[in-house]
Write a protein that holds these residues in place. Structure first.
Motif: not given
Lengths: 266, 266
Positions: B213-214, B216-218, B220-221
């Motif tokens: 999950r994390e 995926s966040v990174i 994206e950002h």
């Protein structure tokens, strides 16, 4: 490491669900919150107007030198996130991708329901976010225009709320959804009633909780967590009634007192 | 946007729990995996040796031009994450902070159990991560040295596994934990038995799921998600038996076939 505050903006009190989770998951981070209560709801407004209002909140935050901005409003995220992210030099988070990612993580049958304002649902922002992660997923969107006024008036429990929820959500009962995204930050206040309507058979994703989690990840990876937590001070601003905002915020955040100021945005 | 692969390294097959979640949550991202099965478990080894072995895997990945590195091993994360993160120009994720953040998110009573290898538990890495988020939290750590060999031998269900789990986890039964972090990426394979031992009364956090999950966040950002998903190709390397690794990986990842190569690390 940075002791600068995190800016959180919303069309009203809904973003306080994000604030609550921020305080739980990032208890050392100071927050500056703006709720544009006077012009709430954003849902039925034209795109250009929503963009304008959102930018006005962003400009108001300039003097606070925020280290991160959270657009804690699904409607404003759907309409303005891309533009604001491309123009600000700090990390800008919306609430849609965190909700979509969390839904993908928990859904077993790839049948996902999304409820939100008319603007959020019509924008298909969640559908796009979900399908960009997984092509073969079914998304069942439903606009719930009565929910935001219900919460903004403080009526988020009781028989009227129960009746409106049952009437509004009836179309979703006949779909095979296993996961439901609360695609509006006001809705977590209605979560107990929504959960009971689905007899706890549907996993409910609160975009607020998920956004706080992602804020935490990004602060860690940009080395921006606050390590001077001794003088933590949160500030709340509303364009509407200070008294109503304060009453809702104190109840929802379970705080004895908070500092709320009335402001005008131009 | 980047079609470069994500590197995932582990002391053996445990990191495949992270791979499984990466495939679910980031199905468009190519993966290069190294399992240092020949030298597994890392848990009982001295710090300097664990660091050396971890760096050897990182160096092996150089030729693949990875865009992100995941240290999918709690022991290696506890010992080597900080150093590796400070030296590589790409985002480097460990599995400890994601597990800690997820536990904070779901725990209601701030009573958190952590199980892992002796090295992970003795390093107090989870305790530090949890307490850096919330000072007043109780952390109950327990080393489970028999669990990794159980999983690496493919014996993660059946009566022997059940007995070892019951004997090992007994000390946690008398604590008031409401959340349990599987602080070793091998343990999710034992999750059904662990969950049944606690009669589903304790929320179980899998660091693998949370790390995906994390990631995926990174991605994206940092604008690094892959949007050319047509020729997706995962590569698996093991320092041990290709046959055993392949059998476990195929079963765990529920794939009909995968490409596994034996390698030597220096």
């Amino acid at each position: 490491m940075s002791s600068k505050p995190i800016g959180i903006i919303d069309s009203g009190v809904g973003g306080l669900t994000v604030v609550k989770e921020m305080m739980r998951q990032l208890p050392n981070e100071p927050i500056v919150y703006i709720g544009d209560t006077a012009r709430c709801p954003y849902g039925p407004r034209p795109c250009e107007e929503i963009k304008k209002f959102t930018w006005e909140m962003v400009h108001y935050l300039e003097k606070f030198e925020i280290k991160m901005l959270i657009i804690a409003c699904n409607t404003a995220t759907a309409v303005a996130l891309k533009e604001i992210r491309s123009e600000l030099p700090i990390p800008v988070l919306g609430v849609i991708n965190p909700g979509a990612r969390a839904a993908i993580k928990v859904s077993k049958r790839n049948q996902i329901g999304v409820i939100g304002t008319a603007m959020t649902i019509n924008s298909k922002a969640y559908e796009l976010a979900l399908k960009s992660i997984r092509k073969h997923i079914s998304v069942h969107g439903l606009a719930c225009p009565k929910f935001v006024p219900l919460v903004e008036s403080g009526e988020w429990s009781g028989p009227i709320a129960k009746e409106i929820i049952e009437d509004t959500l009836a179309p979703l009962k006949t779909t095979p959804i296993d996961t439901l995204i609360l695609g509006c930050t006001h809705y977590p206040l209605l979560e107990p009633l929504i959960n009971s309507y689905f007899a706890s058979k549907v996993k409910i994703i609160s975009s607020g909780e998920e956004t706080a989690r992602e804020a935490s990840v990004i602060l860690e990876h940009t080395h921006s967590l606050n390590d001077e937590a001794d003088h933590l001070f949160h500030q709340f601003f509303t364009t509407g009634s200070k008294t109503i905002f304060k009453a809702i915020a104190k109840q929802w955040l379970e705080l004895e007192d908070i500092t709320v100021q009335s402001i005008k945005l131009i």
